[in-house]
Write a protein that holds these residues in place. Sequence first.
Motif, PDB file in Angstrom:
ATOM      1  N   SER A  45      34.149  12.846  69.995  1.00 53.62           N
ATOM      2  CA  SER A  45      34.083  11.978  71.176  1.00 53.62           C
ATOM      3  C   SER A  45      35.331  11.115  71.329  1.00 53.62           C
ATOM      4  O   SER A  45      35.596  10.580  72.412  1.00 53.62           O
ATOM      5  N   ASP A  48      38.084  11.232  74.256  1.00 53.13           N
ATOM      6  CA  ASP A  48      37.999  10.548  75.552  1.00 53.13           C
ATOM      7  C   ASP A  48      37.661   9.076  75.342  1.00 53.13           C
ATOM      8  O   ASP A  48      36.795   8.515  75.984  1.00 53.13           O
ATOM      9  N   LYS A  49      38.361   8.483  74.367  1.00 50.37           N
ATOM     10  CA  LYS A  49      38.237   7.041  74.169  1.00 50.37           C
ATOM     11  C   LYS A  49      39.625   6.425  74.144  1.00 50.37           C
ATOM     12  O   LYS A  49      40.576   7.022  73.655  1.00 50.37           O
ATOM     13  N   PRO A 121      33.684   2.677  73.729  1.00 45.17           N
ATOM     14  CA  PRO A 121      34.645   3.008  74.791  1.00 45.17           C
ATOM     15  C   PRO A 121      35.412   1.765  75.227  1.00 45.17           C
ATOM     16  O   PRO A 121      34.976   0.640  75.001  1.00 45.17           O
ATOM     17  N   THR A 431      31.826   8.106  75.541  1.00 47.89           N
ATOM     18  CA  THR A 431      33.246   8.184  75.871  1.00 47.89           C
ATOM     19  C   THR A 431      33.529   7.323  77.093  1.00 47.89           C
ATOM     20  O   THR A 431      32.605   6.901  77.807  1.00 47.89           O
TER      21      THR A 431
END
Length: 447
Positions: A45, A48-49, A121, A431
Amino acid sequence: MNWEQLLSLKRYGDTHKRLRKEQNETRLGFEVDYDRIIFSSAFRSLQDKTQVIPLSKTDFVHTRLTHSLEVSVVGRSLGRLAGQKILEKHPHLSTIHGYQMNDFGAIVAAASLAHDIGNPPFGHSGEKAIGEYFSHGNGQRFKKQLTATEFQDLAKFEGNANGFKILTENRPGIDGGIRLSYATLGAFTKYPKESLPHKPSINIGDKKFGFFQSEKEIFREVAEELGLSQTRKGDNVGFSRHPLAFLVEAADDICYTIIDFEDGINLGLIDEEYALEYLIKLVKNSINTSKYNSLTNTADRLSYLRALAINTLITEAVEIFLKNEEAILAGEFHKSLFDNSSFEAQIKDIIKISVERIYQSEEVIGKEIAGYKMLTHLLDTYTHAFLPEESDSESNFHKLVKRSVPKLNIAEGQSVYESLLQICSYTASLTDGFTVASFEKYKGFRI
């Protein structure tokens, strides 16, 4: 503390001692740690952080995933270099127990790979959003149902503690999380203490906390197996850092200092002329000026300087670590390695300009504000759906919310603390992109 204990191969649930000299050299236990982290969904994950710019559409800005991979590479070099000298100083580790230089590198690489695995996130703004939901927001309504330490866990929500939870928590059919060696878990934990009592001190290990109340006993087991020095008495759990945690921290410091600076220049937020000016002291003994002058574009020049600067800092970090090895083993070294650096002024200058031009840029602040609001709304949505107030009747909306998050399976009989921590940990696992999509769905903007 002693190295034989600190290099423990034990994993959660083991009933017998794992000996290094009996390990299969084709796939060592510490290398298995790295593999297990790589293949975990929590690590995946991170692609997309946020690392620098939330939701960036450019092709060269680092995500948490690329940052973590780079930190692990630097960490591996730090561990191997330090390990080589440690084995020369303590030859029995090799001759009697079978430890090798690469073991140190594998432990630090694995712990470095996982160092951001618990981060929410939108970077540190996301961490603050979760904490302030309880300290200043609607989450305050739960305070009377929690102990002081349980509430502190939530009100000061900590990505490091959430990372330890991800790596170790029991789930249905899965005991001990991803079952890493205790050596790697020790090196991962930069702040080996619980959230209360909060007593700021000169010890960098007291700066934050490293585990929630839900993982207190597993951390105590890890610390005792590793022989970490106890720093607190009674039921308050606190220990000295695992020595290799200093190298994990140094690897992270090197990467975010140098590579975030590089990203800022590539994004046009920092002028390229600052690159050589700020890095010259770090690269002056290794730079080939003819090669540097032959490079025709900004990205190549920055890449060359970055590589030289990172190599310089790796060398110095290992020197500082080895110079202070005895104090570190005695639990008497209380700073980060770079607090003793001859390049401390240059590092501070680079971080200062990165803060001013990157972390406080209009683009970053704007997206962090949006992320803050989205995470607050998600927490409100989840807590009202799963933990409604007694006066509330369950609405159809809340039933739909529950069905929309099958991974957030709160069992009957769970305490309020366990349920809230599960909601926070789930929210932190999202994310950046999925947070936006979930927010838009619950607000009715997306079907």
